[in-house]
Structure formats: C-alpha cells, structure tokens
Motif scaffolding. Structure first.
Motif, PDB file in Angstrom:
ATOM      1  N   PRO A  55       0.823  -1.211   0.000  1.00  0.00           N
ATOM      2  CA  PRO A  55       0.000   0.000   0.000  1.00  0.00           C
ATOM      3  C   PRO A  55       0.860   1.266   0.000  1.00  0.00           C
ATOM      4  O   PRO A  55       1.962   1.269   0.546  1.00  0.00           O
ATOM      5  CB  PRO A  55      -0.797  -0.092   1.289  1.00  0.00           C
ATOM      6  CG  PRO A  55      -0.486  -1.385   1.907  1.00  0.00           C
ATOM      7  CD  PRO A  55       0.615  -2.032   1.163  1.00  0.00           C
ATOM      8  N   LEU A  56       0.349   2.315  -0.612  1.00  0.00           N
ATOM      9  CA  LEU A  56       1.007   3.612  -0.552  1.00  0.00           C
ATOM     10  C   LEU A  56       0.618   4.262   0.772  1.00  0.00           C
ATOM     11  O   LEU A  56      -0.558   4.401   1.084  1.00  0.00           O
ATOM     12  CB  LEU A  56       0.576   4.483  -1.730  1.00  0.00           C
ATOM     13  CG  LEU A  56       0.971   3.919  -3.094  1.00  0.00           C
ATOM     14  CD1 LEU A  56       0.369   4.757  -4.207  1.00  0.00           C
ATOM     15  CD2 LEU A  56       2.475   3.858  -3.236  1.00  0.00           C
ATOM     16  N   MET A  57       1.597   4.656   1.567  1.00  0.00           N
ATOM     17  CA  MET A  57       1.360   5.144   2.922  1.00  0.00           C
ATOM     18  C   MET A  57       1.420   6.666   2.979  1.00  0.00           C
ATOM     19  O   MET A  57       2.076   7.304   2.159  1.00  0.00           O
ATOM     20  CB  MET A  57       2.415   4.571   3.872  1.00  0.00           C
ATOM     21  CG  MET A  57       2.525   3.059   3.842  1.00  0.00           C
ATOM     22  SD  MET A  57       1.012   2.223   4.271  1.00  0.00           S
ATOM     23  CE  MET A  57       0.941   2.559   5.996  1.00  0.00           C
ATOM     24  N   HIS A  58       0.734   7.214   3.956  1.00  0.00           N
ATOM     25  CA  HIS A  58       0.871   8.627   4.276  1.00  0.00           C
ATOM     26  C   HIS A  58       0.692   8.795   5.781  1.00  0.00           C
ATOM     27  O   HIS A  58       0.077   7.966   6.441  1.00  0.00           O
ATOM     28  CB  HIS A  58      -0.128   9.496   3.498  1.00  0.00           C
ATOM     29  CG  HIS A  58      -1.531   9.396   4.000  1.00  0.00           C
ATOM     30  ND1 HIS A  58      -2.377   8.379   3.642  1.00  0.00           N
ATOM     31  CD2 HIS A  58      -2.220  10.174   4.857  1.00  0.00           C
ATOM     32  CE1 HIS A  58      -3.533   8.540   4.239  1.00  0.00           C
ATOM     33  NE2 HIS A  58      -3.470   9.618   4.983  1.00  0.00           N
ATOM     34  N   GLY A  59       1.256   9.866   6.305  1.00  0.00           N
ATOM     35  CA  GLY A  59       1.143  10.119   7.731  1.00  0.00           C
ATOM     36  C   GLY A  59       1.665  11.491   8.069  1.00  0.00           C
ATOM     37  O   GLY A  59       2.326  12.142   7.245  1.00  0.00           O
ATOM     38  N   GLY A  60       1.344  11.946   9.253  1.00  0.00           N
ATOM     39  CA  GLY A  60       1.836  13.245   9.656  1.00  0.00           C
ATOM     40  C   GLY A  60       1.264  13.695  10.983  1.00  0.00           C
ATOM     41  O   GLY A  60       0.664  12.921  11.725  1.00  0.00           O
ATOM     42  N   ILE A  61       1.457  14.972  11.240  1.00  0.00           N
ATOM     43  CA  ILE A  61       0.993  15.588  12.473  1.00  0.00           C
ATOM     44  C   ILE A  61       0.231  16.859  12.092  1.00  0.00           C
ATOM     45  O   ILE A  61       0.585  17.530  11.125  1.00  0.00           O
ATOM     46  CB  ILE A  61       2.183  15.874  13.415  1.00  0.00           C
ATOM     47  CG1 ILE A  61       1.695  16.295  14.786  1.00  0.00           C
ATOM     48  CG2 ILE A  61       3.144  16.867  12.815  1.00  0.00           C
ATOM     49  CD1 ILE A  61       2.776  16.235  15.842  1.00  0.00           C
ATOM     50  N   ILE A  78      -1.685  24.173  10.930  1.00  0.00           N
ATOM     51  CA  ILE A  78      -0.580  23.768  10.074  1.00  0.00           C
ATOM     52  C   ILE A  78      -0.434  22.247  10.200  1.00  0.00           C
ATOM     53  O   ILE A  78      -0.652  21.687  11.262  1.00  0.00           O
ATOM     54  CB  ILE A  78       0.724  24.513  10.462  1.00  0.00           C
ATOM     55  CG1 ILE A  78       1.818  24.255   9.444  1.00  0.00           C
ATOM     56  CG2 ILE A  78       1.160  24.157  11.852  1.00  0.00           C
ATOM     57  CD1 ILE A  78       2.997  25.181   9.601  1.00  0.00           C
ATOM     58  N   ASP A  79      -0.112  21.613   9.094  1.00  0.00           N
ATOM     59  CA  ASP A  79       0.106  20.169   9.068  1.00  0.00           C
ATOM     60  C   ASP A  79       1.502  19.907   8.525  1.00  0.00           C
ATOM     61  O   ASP A  79       2.043  20.698   7.756  1.00  0.00           O
ATOM     62  CB  ASP A  79      -0.894  19.461   8.142  1.00  0.00           C
ATOM     63  CG  ASP A  79      -2.336  19.691   8.538  1.00  0.00           C
ATOM     64  OD1 ASP A  79      -2.589  20.104   9.678  1.00  0.00           O
ATOM     65  OD2 ASP A  79      -3.211  19.454   7.699  1.00  0.00           O
ATOM     66  N   LEU A  80       2.069  18.798   8.906  1.00  0.00           N
ATOM     67  CA  LEU A  80       3.305  18.299   8.309  1.00  0.00           C
ATOM     68  C   LEU A  80       3.020  16.865   7.916  1.00  0.00           C
ATOM     69  O   LEU A  80       2.750  16.029   8.775  1.00  0.00           O
ATOM     70  CB  LEU A  80       4.473  18.376   9.286  1.00  0.00           C
ATOM     71  CG  LEU A  80       5.811  17.870   8.758  1.00  0.00           C
ATOM     72  CD1 LEU A  80       6.249  18.663   7.530  1.00  0.00           C
ATOM     73  CD2 LEU A  80       6.864  17.927   9.842  1.00  0.00           C
ATOM     74  N   GLU A  81       3.025  16.585   6.602  1.00  0.00           N
ATOM     75  CA  GLU A  81       2.608  15.286   6.100  1.00  0.00           C
ATOM     76  C   GLU A  81       3.672  14.666   5.201  1.00  0.00           C
ATOM     77  O   GLU A  81       4.310  15.351   4.426  1.00  0.00           O
ATOM     78  CB  GLU A  81       1.323  15.421   5.275  1.00  0.00           C
ATOM     79  CG  GLU A  81       0.168  16.029   6.008  1.00  0.00           C
ATOM     80  CD  GLU A  81      -1.023  16.273   5.109  1.00  0.00           C
ATOM     81  OE1 GLU A  81      -1.084  15.678   4.010  1.00  0.00           O
ATOM     82  OE2 GLU A  81      -1.889  17.061   5.508  1.00  0.00           O
ATOM     83  N   TYR A  82       3.796  13.335   5.307  1.00  0.00           N
ATOM     84  CA  TYR A  82       4.623  12.544   4.402  1.00  0.00           C
ATOM     85  C   TYR A  82       3.662  11.723   3.542  1.00  0.00           C
ATOM     86  O   TYR A  82       2.738  11.105   4.055  1.00  0.00           O
ATOM     87  CB  TYR A  82       5.558  11.617   5.181  1.00  0.00           C
ATOM     88  CG  TYR A  82       6.211  10.571   4.326  1.00  0.00           C
ATOM     89  CD1 TYR A  82       7.281  10.901   3.514  1.00  0.00           C
ATOM     90  CD2 TYR A  82       5.743   9.265   4.304  1.00  0.00           C
ATOM     91  CE1 TYR A  82       7.880   9.932   2.719  1.00  0.00           C
ATOM     92  CE2 TYR A  82       6.329   8.304   3.514  1.00  0.00           C
ATOM     93  CZ  TYR A  82       7.400   8.650   2.716  1.00  0.00           C
ATOM     94  OH  TYR A  82       7.977   7.706   1.922  1.00  0.00           O
ATOM     95  N   MET A  83       3.864  11.734   2.229  1.00  0.00           N
ATOM     96  CA  MET A  83       2.973  11.004   1.327  1.00  0.00           C
ATOM     97  C   MET A  83       3.770  10.212   0.308  1.00  0.00           C
ATOM     98  O   MET A  83       4.740  10.713  -0.253  1.00  0.00           O
ATOM     99  CB  MET A  83       2.070  11.967   0.563  1.00  0.00           C
ATOM    100  CG  MET A  83       1.134  12.745   1.424  1.00  0.00           C
ATOM    101  SD  MET A  83       0.098  13.850   0.466  1.00  0.00           S
ATOM    102  CE  MET A  83      -0.954  12.674  -0.329  1.00  0.00           C
ATOM    103  N   GLU A  84       3.342   8.966   0.083  1.00  0.00           N
ATOM    104  CA  GLU A  84       3.846   8.165  -1.030  1.00  0.00           C
ATOM    105  C   GLU A  84       2.790   8.243  -2.132  1.00  0.00           C
ATOM    106  O   GLU A  84       1.620   7.982  -1.887  1.00  0.00           O
ATOM    107  CB  GLU A  84       4.045   6.716  -0.620  1.00  0.00           C
ATOM    108  CG  GLU A  84       5.148   6.523   0.363  1.00  0.00           C
ATOM    109  CD  GLU A  84       5.309   5.064   0.762  1.00  0.00           C
ATOM    110  OE1 GLU A  84       6.451   4.692   1.051  1.00  0.00           O
ATOM    111  OE2 GLU A  84       4.320   4.318   0.776  1.00  0.00           O
ATOM    112  N   ARG A  85       3.219   8.629  -3.320  1.00  0.00           N
ATOM    113  CA  ARG A  85       2.293   8.731  -4.447  1.00  0.00           C
ATOM    114  C   ARG A  85       2.883   7.992  -5.628  1.00  0.00           C
ATOM    115  O   ARG A  85       4.065   7.675  -5.652  1.00  0.00           O
ATOM    116  CB  ARG A  85       2.076  10.201  -4.809  1.00  0.00           C
ATOM    117  CG  ARG A  85       1.463  10.979  -3.669  1.00  0.00           C
ATOM    118  CD  ARG A  85       1.149  12.368  -4.041  1.00  0.00           C
ATOM    119  NE  ARG A  85       2.315  13.224  -3.873  1.00  0.00           N
ATOM    120  CZ  ARG A  85       2.292  14.522  -4.030  1.00  0.00           C
ATOM    121  NH1 ARG A  85       1.195  15.126  -4.370  1.00  0.00           N
ATOM    122  NH2 ARG A  85       3.369  15.238  -3.850  1.00  0.00           N
TER     123      ARG A  85
END
Length: 167
Positions: A55-61, A78-85
């Motif tokens: 699966p392509l993952m994403h996550g953040g705060i 404000i968000d800080l996100e990591y995304m796999e696309r």
C-alpha cells in the motif's frame, strides 16, 4: 448555589488547541495532458494488493487553533505530512484487431512502467465556519496554502524490460 451559578455564568469561552496524528494507506493516480494510458495504484478489498507491491502510505501531524471570537474566524492550523504517491504509465503496446466489417476495432495491450514519488507537504490551513441548526452544528470551509517537496522517487518497468532505479 448562587455562587456556583454566578461563577459558571461569568466563565468565558476560551481558545482550543488540538494536536493530532494522521495516517493511513490508499490509492494514487495521475492525469496528464495530452492524455496518456495511466493506471491507478490501489488496494483491492480484503487487503489483496493490485498493481502495487504494497500500500502507498501517508502520515503526519496536525495542529489547529480554534478561536472563540469572532464566531466566523473558525480555525487556523498547520500540518506536516509525508505522502507516497505514484502511477503506472503505458510505454509500449501491441494491437489486436477484433470484430468484422464495421464492428472491427483495435484492442491495445500495454506494458507499463510504475513511478513512485515520496513527498513532504506543509499546508497552512484556514477553516472558517458557519453555524446551522440553532448553533448546534458547524460547517467548515477549508482554504490552504500548501508547500510541497518531492524528497525521492523511483521507477520500475513491467516484466523487467528495462533497468529500474531512482531519478
């Protein structure tokens, strides 16, 4: 009881800060102009992986500040996100013609390369809201300014037709 009632009545609304973790797995797709043969990277129900090795993952705060006044300011955050696309793009095909006469048409069988992109996103969010249902329900409208940076990427060809790697 009058003292308690007076203290409760004099209590004013205060601001609310929220800090939350976000994350999950999902699908990814791309649209190009001029149109290309593209496939989505996704998961089938039941956890079986289709067109993607995992699966392509994403996550953040995420941080939000909800203001008590004025009423329509809503929240800022404000968000800080990591995304796999990613996506699969057809790079070669073979044709097969089926049917007879006026019903004859071409069916293309594509070979695909798969591209993955890892990104960090930093959205600055404003969420004004309006109250409905006698102030029991808030409807939010999101507006954001987003900074994004692609930190890495890689590609793979179907059937190992060409060497894979990073770019």
């Amino acid at each position: 009881t009058l003292i308690v009632a007076a203290m409760l009545h004099s209590h004013s609304a205060t601001a609310q800060h929220t800090l939350s973790l976000i994350g999950g797995a999902g699908a990814s797709y791309a649209r190009f102009y001029p149109t290309e043969e593209i496939k989505m990277l996704w998961l089938k129900q039941g956890g079986e992986v289709i067109d993607c090795p995992r699966p392509l993952m994403h996550g953040g705060i995420s941080w939000r500040y909800y203001s008590p006044k004025p009423r329509f300011v809503g929240a800022v955050g404000i968000d800080l996100e990591y995304m796999e696309r990613g996506y699969k793009m057809g790079y070669a095909y073979t044709s097969e013609y089926v049917g007879e006469g006026d019903n004859r048409h071409e069916i293309r069988h594509y070979r695909y390369d798969t591209r993955y992109v890892n990104s960090v996103m930093l959205p600055f969010v404003w969420q004004p809201h309006v109250y409905v249902a006698k102030n029991k329900l808030r409807i939010f409208i999101d507006a954001a300014f987003v900074l994004s940076y692609n930190i890495s990427s890689r590609y793979e060809y179907e059937n190992n037709a060409y060497p894979a790697g990073k770019y």
